[in-house]
Design an enzyme around this catalytic site. Structure first.
Site, PDB file in Angstrom:
ATOM      1  N   THR A  97       6.827   1.748  13.012  1.00  0.00           N
ATOM      2  CA  THR A  97       5.435   1.838  13.463  1.00  0.00           C
ATOM      3  C   THR A  97       5.287   2.379  14.890  1.00  0.00           C
ATOM      4  O   THR A  97       6.197   2.243  15.711  1.00  0.00           O
ATOM      5  CB  THR A  97       4.794   0.431  13.399  1.00  0.00           C
ATOM      6  N   TYR A 122       3.908  -8.346  16.659  1.00  0.00           N
ATOM      7  CA  TYR A 122       4.255  -7.460  15.532  1.00  0.00           C
ATOM      8  C   TYR A 122       5.139  -6.307  16.011  1.00  0.00           C
ATOM      9  O   TYR A 122       6.186  -6.011  15.416  1.00  0.00           O
ATOM     10  CB  TYR A 122       2.961  -6.931  14.903  1.00  0.00           C
ATOM     11  N   ALA A 164       7.365  -5.560   4.736  1.00  0.00           N
ATOM     12  CA  ALA A 164       7.113  -5.936   6.128  1.00  0.00           C
ATOM     13  C   ALA A 164       6.067  -7.039   6.206  1.00  0.00           C
ATOM     14  O   ALA A 164       5.272  -7.228   5.281  1.00  0.00           O
ATOM     15  CB  ALA A 164       6.617  -4.718   6.923  1.00  0.00           C
ATOM     16  N   MET A 185       0.833  -1.219   0.000  1.00  0.00           N
ATOM     17  CA  MET A 185       0.000   0.000   0.000  1.00  0.00           C
ATOM     18  C   MET A 185       0.864   1.265   0.000  1.00  0.00           C
ATOM     19  O   MET A 185       0.674   2.159  -0.829  1.00  0.00           O
ATOM     20  CB  MET A 185      -0.909  -0.016   1.242  1.00  0.00           C
TER      21      MET A 185
HETATM   22  N1  LIG Z   1      -0.608  -0.241   7.437  1.00  0.00           N
HETATM   23  C1  LIG Z   1      -0.460   0.461   8.569  1.00  0.00           C
HETATM   24  O1  LIG Z   1      -1.442   0.906   9.185  1.00  0.00           O
HETATM   25  C2  LIG Z   1       0.917   0.740   9.114  1.00  0.00           C
HETATM   26  C3  LIG Z   1       1.028   1.468  10.302  1.00  0.00           C
HETATM   27  C4  LIG Z   1       2.307   1.750  10.806  1.00  0.00           C
HETATM   28  C5  LIG Z   1       3.432   1.301  10.124  1.00  0.00           C
HETATM   29  N2  LIG Z   1       3.284   0.564   8.985  1.00  0.00           N
HETATM   30  C6  LIG Z   1       4.503   0.112   8.285  1.00  0.00           C
HETATM   31  O2  LIG Z   1       4.506   0.721   7.013  1.00  0.00           O
HETATM   32  C7  LIG Z   1       5.170  -0.111   6.074  1.00  0.00           C
HETATM   33  C8  LIG Z   1       4.293  -0.299   4.851  1.00  0.00           C
HETATM   34  O3  LIG Z   1       3.059  -0.864   5.262  1.00  0.00           O
HETATM   35  P1  LIG Z   1       1.898  -1.218   4.218  1.00  0.00           P
HETATM   36  O4  LIG Z   1       0.613  -1.076   4.941  1.00  0.00           O
HETATM   37  O5  LIG Z   1       2.119  -0.517   2.934  1.00  0.00           O
HETATM   38  O6  LIG Z   1       2.195  -2.776   4.028  1.00  0.00           O
HETATM   39  P2  LIG Z   1       1.635  -3.801   2.955  1.00  0.00           P
HETATM   40  O7  LIG Z   1       0.621  -3.178   2.082  1.00  0.00           O
HETATM   41  O8  LIG Z   1       1.266  -5.032   3.724  1.00  0.00           O
HETATM   42  O9  LIG Z   1       2.926  -4.100   2.081  1.00  0.00           O
HETATM   43  C9  LIG Z   1       4.009  -4.786   2.601  1.00  0.00           C
HETATM   44  C10 LIG Z   1       4.767  -5.377   1.453  1.00  0.00           C
HETATM   45  O10 LIG Z   1       5.859  -6.117   2.017  1.00  0.00           O
HETATM   46  C11 LIG Z   1       6.207  -7.071   1.074  1.00  0.00           C
HETATM   47  N3  LIG Z   1       6.880  -8.196   1.690  1.00  0.00           N
HETATM   48  C12 LIG Z   1       6.387  -9.081   2.594  1.00  0.00           C
HETATM   49  N4  LIG Z   1       7.326 -10.006   2.869  1.00  0.00           N
HETATM   50  C13 LIG Z   1       8.421  -9.697   2.135  1.00  0.00           C
HETATM   51  C14 LIG Z   1       9.699 -10.271   1.991  1.00  0.00           C
HETATM   52  N5  LIG Z   1      10.065 -11.386   2.660  1.00  0.00           N
HETATM   53  N6  LIG Z   1      10.584  -9.710   1.137  1.00  0.00           N
HETATM   54  C15 LIG Z   1      10.234  -8.598   0.441  1.00  0.00           C
HETATM   55  N7  LIG Z   1       9.034  -8.007   0.522  1.00  0.00           N
HETATM   56  C16 LIG Z   1       8.135  -8.555   1.371  1.00  0.00           C
HETATM   57  C17 LIG Z   1       4.936  -7.529   0.404  1.00  0.00           C
HETATM   58  O11 LIG Z   1       5.297  -7.729  -0.930  1.00  0.00           O
HETATM   59  P3  LIG Z   1       4.584  -8.816  -1.930  1.00  0.00           P
HETATM   60  O12 LIG Z   1       3.174  -8.349  -1.994  1.00  0.00           O
HETATM   61  O13 LIG Z   1       5.349  -8.649  -3.186  1.00  0.00           O
HETATM   62  O14 LIG Z   1       4.722 -10.155  -1.277  1.00  0.00           O
HETATM   63  C18 LIG Z   1       3.975  -6.340   0.593  1.00  0.00           C
HETATM   64  O15 LIG Z   1       3.635  -5.751  -0.632  1.00  0.00           O
HETATM   65  C19 LIG Z   1       5.488  -1.400   6.844  1.00  0.00           C
HETATM   66  O16 LIG Z   1       6.819  -1.341   7.302  1.00  0.00           O
HETATM   67  C20 LIG Z   1       4.562  -1.377   8.036  1.00  0.00           C
HETATM   68  O17 LIG Z   1       5.108  -2.078   9.136  1.00  0.00           O
HETATM   69  C21 LIG Z   1       2.061   0.288   8.468  1.00  0.00           C
END
Ligand SMILES: NC(=O)c1ccc[n+]([C@@H]2O[C@H](COP(=O)([O-])OP(=O)(O)OC[C@H]3O[C@@H](n4cnc5c(N)ncnc54)[C@H](OP(=O)(O)O)[C@@H]3O)[C@@H](O)[C@H]2O)c1
Length: 272
Positions: free
Chosen positions: A99, A123, A58, A11
């Site tokens: 986070t 997490y 992540a 995302m």
């Molecule tokens: N969402 C929230 O509310 C939130 C809040 C605070 C912090 N964050 C942090 O913000 C960041 C982005 O979050 P997001 O919501 O955009 O996450 P997301 O949509 O779940 O995307 C995470 C991506 O990580 C990739 N991934 C998973 N395992 C992997 C691996 N072994 N090697 C390489 N890539 C891998 C996946 O890629 P594939 O699809 O190609 O497998 C996925 O597209 C993360 O660090 C998260 O911890 C998120």
């Protein structure tokens, strides 16, 4: 500058990649199939010839991490360290996304970047470990903590509320968790700004200004979508038990991003 985005199909990674493309930057986005960050060899093979790497990869399934902590650790801690190590080896500037869940949520005023970590969930523990692992091998890395992300290119709270609004007359949403809904585009712009201003390595907080509860967020989504906010009813966290403990108070200090409600009109417009 030449940018690499690991987790570039997620995302946030998608929005960052689109923003960089719009700005005419040279950017390569890789998903786990092209670069699995758990593998140091894979990271070394991918990370050649870049000025900046943003690790947006992540394990983000917060509740599943309670029963799969080792798997989450392999990505959020070991994987993050792999990227940091290769960034240090190759002289690539690293930005890592972390986070609010590294904090315990018991504070009564916004968490500053130097506040001690005290994660309350699996997490959160894996993300906190990632921060430490990065700092151990790459003092130049920018660790940007964000919170309550919502964006156009992923499943998120805004989309869920709009779907439920079509299915139900009323819905109940928790009113005792306080945080900062943060639009992925705003976070992307902040990351670019940090890199372009050559900010020193360390911890940064990249979350929206202001604060609300999930209930307040839901009511605002309804209002912006032209629906009656009174259809959203408040409830307590205890009414919606989840495997992972959520911080009750997740407000991050250093609020340099726009107000949490400001981007809603744009996003709701794309969903309705
Ligand atoms: N969402 C929230 O509310 C939130 C809040 C605070 C912090 N964050 C942090 O913000 C960041 C982005 O979050 P997001 O919501 O955009 O996450 P997301 O949509 O779940 O995307 C995470 C991506 O990580 C990739 N991934 C998973 N395992 C992997 C691996 N072994 N090697 C390489 N890539 C891998 C996946 O890629 P594939 O699809 O190609 O497998 C996925 O597209 C993360 O660090 C998260 O911890 C998120």
């Amino acid at each position: 500058m030449r940018w690499l985005v690991t987790g570039g199909r997620g995302m946030f990674g998608t929005d960052l990649t689109l923003l960089l493309q719009e700005r005419g930057e040279d950017v390569v986005a890789v998903g786990s199939a092209e670069c699995d960050i758990r593998s140091l060899d894979a990271v070394r093979a991918t990370m050649t010839g870049f000025d900046v790497v943003v690790n947006a990869a992540a394990w983000t399934a917060v509740d599943d991490a309670e029963t799969h902590e080792a798997e989450a650790f392999a990505i959020n801690a070991t994987g993050a360290r792999n990227v940091a190590l290769v960034a240090a080896e190759t002289g690539t500037r690293m930005v890592h996304i972390s986070t609010d869940y590294v904090f315990d949520g018991t504070a009564t005023e916004p968490y500053q970047p130097d506040h001690p970590q005290n994660p309350q969930s699996a997490y959160g523990r894996t993300k906190a470990a990632g921060e430490w692992a990065i700092r151990a091998v790459n003092r130049d890395a920018l660790i940007v903590r964000t919170a309550w992300l919502y964006g156009e290119h992923g499943p998120n709270f805004v989309k869920t509320m709009l779907r439920l609004a079509e299915e139900r007359e009323t819905l109940t949403v928790v009113d005792d968790q306080v945080g900062q809904p943060t639009w992925t585009r705003d976070l992307a712009a902040y990351v670019v700004e940090l890199v372009e201003s050559d900010s020193p390595g360390g911890y940064y907080h990249g979350s929206s200004s202001g604060q609300t509860t999930w209930f307040g967020f839901a009511q605002e989504i309804f209002r912006v979508a032209g629906l009656d906010p009174a259809r959203v009813l408040p409830c307590g966290t205890r009414d919606f038990p989840t495997p992972a403990r959520r911080p009750a108070y997740s407000v991050l200090g250093e609020q340099r991003l726009p107000d949490w409600a400001a981007p809603l009109a744009t996003l709701v417009g794309t969903q309705t």
